[in-house]
Design an enzyme around this catalytic site. Structure first.
Site, mmCIF file in Angstrom:
data_model
loop_
_atom_site.group_PDB
_atom_site.id
_atom_site.type_symbol
_atom_site.label_atom_id
_atom_site.label_comp_id
_atom_site.label_asym_id
_atom_site.label_seq_id
_atom_site.Cartn_x
_atom_site.Cartn_y
_atom_site.Cartn_z
ATOM 1 N N HIS A 63 0.834 -1.211 0.000
ATOM 2 C CA HIS A 63 0.000 0.000 0.000
ATOM 3 C C HIS A 63 0.864 1.254 0.000
ATOM 4 C CE1 HIS A 63 -3.899 1.998 1.699
ATOM 5 N NE2 HIS A 63 -3.171 2.880 1.046
ATOM 6 N N ARG A 67 2.107 8.806 -6.728
ATOM 7 C CA ARG A 67 1.741 10.134 -7.289
ATOM 8 C C ARG A 67 1.968 10.308 -8.788
ATOM 9 N NH1 ARG A 67 -1.410 10.682 -3.077
ATOM 10 N NH2 ARG A 67 -0.420 11.434 -1.169
ATOM 11 N N ASN A 97 -5.057 6.169 -7.031
ATOM 12 C CA ASN A 97 -5.541 7.558 -6.993
ATOM 13 C C ASN A 97 -4.526 8.541 -7.564
ATOM 14 O OD1 ASN A 97 -3.819 7.263 -4.773
ATOM 15 N ND2 ASN A 97 -4.913 8.791 -3.566
ATOM 16 N N ASP A 155 -9.024 3.219 -2.843
ATOM 17 C CA ASP A 155 -8.440 3.778 -1.623
ATOM 18 C C ASP A 155 -8.596 5.298 -1.585
ATOM 19 O OD1 ASP A 155 -6.908 3.738 0.805
ATOM 20 O OD2 ASP A 155 -5.223 4.528 -0.342
ATOM 21 N N HIS A 182 -10.442 0.765 1.711
ATOM 22 C CA HIS A 182 -10.205 1.804 2.716
ATOM 23 C C HIS A 182 -11.568 1.970 3.387
ATOM 24 C CE1 HIS A 182 -8.946 6.225 3.592
ATOM 25 N NE2 HIS A 182 -10.171 6.102 4.031
ATOM 26 N N HIS A 235 -5.125 -0.503 5.993
ATOM 27 C CA HIS A 235 -4.810 0.289 7.199
ATOM 28 C C HIS A 235 -5.865 0.219 8.315
ATOM 29 C CE1 HIS A 235 -7.333 2.940 4.878
ATOM 30 N NE2 HIS A 235 -6.368 3.394 4.108
ATOM 31 N N ASP A 308 1.244 2.782 3.628
ATOM 32 C CA ASP A 308 0.350 3.855 3.164
ATOM 33 C C ASP A 308 1.157 5.137 2.930
ATOM 34 O OD1 ASP A 308 -1.919 5.134 2.284
ATOM 35 O OD2 ASP A 308 -2.878 5.274 4.252
ATOM 36 N N GLY A 327 -2.263 12.322 5.139
ATOM 37 C CA GLY A 327 -1.231 11.385 4.682
ATOM 38 C C GLY A 327 0.175 11.768 5.088
HETATM 39 ZN ZN LIG Z 1 -6.653 4.715 2.527
HETATM 40 ZN ZN LIG Z 2 -3.665 4.912 0.986
#
Ligand SMILES: [Zn+2]
Ligand SMILES: [Zn+2]
Length: 430
Positions: A63, A67, A97, A155, A182, A235, A308, A327
């Protein structure tokens, strides 16, 4: 032909009896053979002397957020992979994402190509569950799998509609892909910036209740039972969600879960300084939840440690707590925290550490020939010094971003060298 002999290390591979003084030969990217201390060792090969060190199957972080494409000012696949191997991870699984979202084969392929160009860690992308991760129309899971995706997830923007999640699970099951969720019911957590509890009241910040995670986790488990899909809870951070997973496993439901190093190390108390590097989703919870996480790590309810890793530019994190993005980075601190907080405090032993960081992620994602160093498997190796004392500094991070709450933290235990496909891609300077 390239040959690398990792000599005299303490091999920890749960697939084999524990063995000191074991040497591992990697030839052309694959593990060729093991040698005990009395065997005659091959010559004419490169040698890595692992005396006094632990030799483990390559660690797999299931995980991360790399970017790229879209937010290369925060991280690129190359910089993320550099941070990964510096932290001991031989493989990472980037969440979809990105911008555009990884909801199709072209983006999945692009990520894998960028990783190959960087030539550091293996990258196994996670595709989106729904197109653009907007929770309405299912993405082409089969095409993404054919391109190299190993799981699906939305996520950060979890599928709110149970009917769509049910169809997603049926679809993912048919392609034999795990669904990583998530768990956060945003109707309960929306607007929240930290754990909902005594401290959020005290600090005047809007809370995210534990219930938001637990309701979604229970929903997913019920859907997994009905559809037969493989569900993996990302997570996990609350006592209730861990207890739900524990019971589901006892009932034979196909559910697994991961925990992040920050959730097994910190509580919401660190939010008191309003440092935005303590803001993430799910949020840091209170002491009782941390205790439940340690219990879940101890009794096997929790299957994996995943970072994460979520890089953000300093300017973005330099906002007030309410407005800063969620994050933190995590690739370079995870192994040190796992040793310091779990192994050295007696929560888990070394074999369990290797299960959490390598064996189980490989099993959950069905990464053939990884999570073990048995002859014939990939030559991905993490070499560890459990006693090395060091201090983590954001200023020397390989990541493009510096948003870690662990800057200046003293740790005991680290990855010393990282070998991917038989190639030494990272070696820690003494
Ligand atoms: Zn997440
Ligand atoms: Zn994540």
């Amino acid at each position: 032909m390239t040959r690398l002999l990792i000599k005299n290390g303490h091999l920890i591979d749960p697939a084999a009896p524990e063995n000191t003084g074991m040497s591992v030969l990697i030839e052309d990217g694959k593990v060729d053979a093991w040698f005990s201390s009395t065997d005659v060792l091959p010559t004419d090969c490169e040698v890595f002397d692992a005396s006094g060190l632990l030799v483990a199957p390559g660690f797999i972080d299931m995980h991360v957020h790399l970017r790229e494409p879209g937010q290369e000012h925060k991280e690129t696949i190359a910089s993320g992979c550099a941070a990964a191997v510096a932290g001991g991870w031989t493989s990472v699984c980037p969440m979809p994402n990105t911008n555009p979202v990884n909801d199709n084969a072209a983006i999945t392929r692009y990520m894998i190509e960028q990783a190959a160009k960087a030539g550091l860690a293996n990258v196994f992308p996670i595709g989106a569950i729904t197109k653009t991760s907007d929770g309405t129309e299912l993405a082409e899971m089969g095409e993404m799998k054919a391109a190299g995706a190993v799981a699906v997830s939305d996520d950060g923007r979890p599928v709110p509609n149970a009917g769509i999640m049910r169809r997603a699970m049926q679809y993912a099951r048919d392609f034999d892909l795990p669904v990583i969720d998530h768990c956060e019911d945003k109707s309960l957590s929306s607007g929240g910036v930290m754990h909902e509890g005594r401290l959020s009241l005290l600090l005047g910040l809007k809370g995210m209740p534990a219930l938001a995670e637990e309701i979604d986790a229970v929903r997913d488990i019920m859907l997994a039972r009905e559809t037969g899909a493989r569900i993996h809870i990302a997570h996990v951070s609350t006592a209730g969600a861990i207890e739900a997973v524990r019971r589901a496993k006892a009932d034979g439901i196909n559910v697994t879960c991961e925990v992040t190093p920050h959730h097994f190390t910190l509580t919401d108390r660190v939010v008191e300084g309003y440092d935005t590097n303590t803001k993430m989703a799910p949020p840091l919870r209170s002491e009782e939840h941390l205790t439940a996480i340690l219990e879940g790590l101890k009794d096997g309810t929790i299957d994996a440690i995943a970072t994460d890793h979520a890089p953000h530019h300093a300017d973005e994190k330099a906002l007030e707590y309410d407005r800063a993005p969620f994050g933190i980075t995590g690739l370079e601190t995870a192994v040190g925290l796992a040793f310091s907080e779990l192994v050295h405090k007696g929560v888990i032993d070394l074999v369990r550490l290797v299960e959490l960081c390598s064996v189980n992620p490989a099993r959950i994602l069905k990464l053939e020939g990884r999570g073990t160093l048995k002859p014939g498997s990939h030559g991905d190796v993490t070499i560890l010094d459990p006693t090395l004392e060091w201090t983590y500094r954001n200023s020397v991070s390989r990541s493009k971003s510096r948003n870690s709450p662990f800057d200046g933290r003293s740790l005991v235990g680290a990855a010393i060298a990282t070998i991917v496909g038989g190639r030494l891609v990272f070696r820690r300077e003494a």
